[in-house]
Design a protein around this motif. Structure first.
Motif, PDB file in Angstrom:
ATOM      1  N   PRO A   1      43.992  42.274  43.107  1.00  0.00           N
ATOM      2  CA  PRO A   1      43.952  43.248  42.010  1.00  0.00           C
ATOM      3  C   PRO A   1      42.664  43.063  41.193  1.00  0.00           C
ATOM      4  O   PRO A   1      42.144  41.942  41.089  1.00  0.00           O
ATOM      5  CB  PRO A   1      45.180  42.896  41.175  1.00  0.00           C
ATOM      6  CG  PRO A   1      46.075  42.135  42.089  1.00  0.00           C
ATOM      7  CD  PRO A   1      45.179  41.436  43.068  1.00  0.00           C
ATOM      8  N   LYS A   2      42.182  44.122  40.635  1.00  0.00           N
ATOM      9  CA  LYS A   2      40.894  44.114  39.932  1.00  0.00           C
ATOM     10  C   LYS A   2      40.808  42.997  38.880  1.00  0.00           C
ATOM     11  O   LYS A   2      39.770  42.346  38.753  1.00  0.00           O
ATOM     12  CB  LYS A   2      40.639  45.472  39.291  1.00  0.00           C
ATOM     13  CG  LYS A   2      39.249  45.595  38.730  1.00  0.00           C
ATOM     14  CD  LYS A   2      38.929  47.007  38.308  1.00  0.00           C
ATOM     15  CE  LYS A   2      37.503  47.036  37.821  1.00  0.00           C
ATOM     16  NZ  LYS A   2      36.875  48.311  37.988  1.00  0.00           N
ATOM     17  N   ALA A   3      41.874  42.723  38.155  1.00  0.00           N
ATOM     18  CA  ALA A   3      41.864  41.703  37.096  1.00  0.00           C
ATOM     19  C   ALA A   3      41.637  40.302  37.655  1.00  0.00           C
ATOM     20  O   ALA A   3      41.131  39.433  36.949  1.00  0.00           O
ATOM     21  CB  ALA A   3      43.171  41.746  36.310  1.00  0.00           C
ATOM     22  N   GLN A   4      41.984  40.070  38.909  1.00  0.00           N
ATOM     23  CA  GLN A   4      41.836  38.744  39.511  1.00  0.00           C
ATOM     24  C   GLN A   4      40.557  38.605  40.328  1.00  0.00           C
ATOM     25  O   GLN A   4      40.193  37.501  40.738  1.00  0.00           O
ATOM     26  CB  GLN A   4      43.039  38.447  40.420  1.00  0.00           C
ATOM     27  CG  GLN A   4      44.340  38.357  39.676  1.00  0.00           C
ATOM     28  CD  GLN A   4      45.515  38.242  40.642  1.00  0.00           C
ATOM     29  OE1 GLN A   4      45.365  38.299  41.851  1.00  0.00           O
ATOM     30  NE2 GLN A   4      46.705  38.096  40.084  1.00  0.00           N
ATOM     31  N   ARG A   5      39.872  39.682  40.560  1.00  0.00           N
ATOM     32  CA  ARG A   5      38.709  39.663  41.448  1.00  0.00           C
ATOM     33  C   ARG A   5      37.575  38.793  40.957  1.00  0.00           C
ATOM     34  O   ARG A   5      36.955  38.084  41.755  1.00  0.00           O
ATOM     35  CB  ARG A   5      38.191  41.078  41.670  1.00  0.00           C
ATOM     36  CG  ARG A   5      38.662  41.608  42.969  1.00  0.00           C
ATOM     37  CD  ARG A   5      38.054  42.939  43.306  1.00  0.00           C
ATOM     38  NE  ARG A   5      39.196  43.737  43.733  1.00  0.00           N
ATOM     39  CZ  ARG A   5      39.307  45.014  43.623  1.00  0.00           C
ATOM     40  NH1 ARG A   5      38.354  45.714  43.087  1.00  0.00           N
ATOM     41  NH2 ARG A   5      40.385  45.621  44.034  1.00  0.00           N
ATOM     42  N   GLY A   6      37.288  38.828  39.670  1.00  0.00           N
ATOM     43  CA  GLY A   6      36.159  38.054  39.139  1.00  0.00           C
ATOM     44  C   GLY A   6      36.304  36.564  39.405  1.00  0.00           C
ATOM     45  O   GLY A   6      35.428  35.954  40.035  1.00  0.00           O
TER      46      GLY A   6
END
Length: 143
Positions: free
Chosen positions: A108-113
């Protein structure tokens, strides 16, 4: 360079280029794998569950294999006996595990970084192990 600079460089070289510093650097490079193996030994059920999460079956033999690899390869590196082999084993393991556990592009985008950062940190570890093997097999740049 002036004489003072040469003296400083020679002093730093004498203090830093020692067997103790070399072994400490190898220990630090292996530390995550040693810690991981000991954690898996302390909580073998958790290690088996982790193998299942990554789709490895049968999970218990995979957990034993990972623990064995982490300990054996680290032992080779730290003992100096076939250090190159231990280093290449951990480099290959790190790359394989990175593609199993670090798939930031599917997160998910929030975990990508954070996952992206960890993915590339693991590439750095694999590169460090490759340098250990390169050096142990006689590689040098003549610098």
């Amino acid at each position: 360079m002036g004489e003072a600079t040469h003296g400083l460089i020679d002093g730093a070289r004498h203090a830093f280029v020692s067997p103790g510093v070399h072994w400490l650097a190898l220990l630090l490079l292996c530390s995550a794998y040693l810690q991981g193996a000991f954690d898996k030994l302390r909580d073998f059920g958790g290690a088996v569950a982790e193998m299942r999460r990554f789709g490895l079956a049968p999970a218990a033999p995979w957990a034993v294999a990972v623990i064995g690899l982490e300990l054996a390869a680290s032992g080779l590196i730290l003992s100096g006996w076939h250090r190159w082999l231990g280093a290449l084993m951990l480099a290959a393991f790190t790359v394989a595990a990175n593609f199993m556990a670090g798939r930031f592009w599917t997160a998910p985008k929030a975990q990508r970084g954070p996952m992206t950062n960890t993915f590339f940190e693991h590439w750095g570890l694999a590169g460090g192990f490759m340098l250990v093997a390169w050096h142990d097999l006689g590689g040098h740049l003549g610098v």
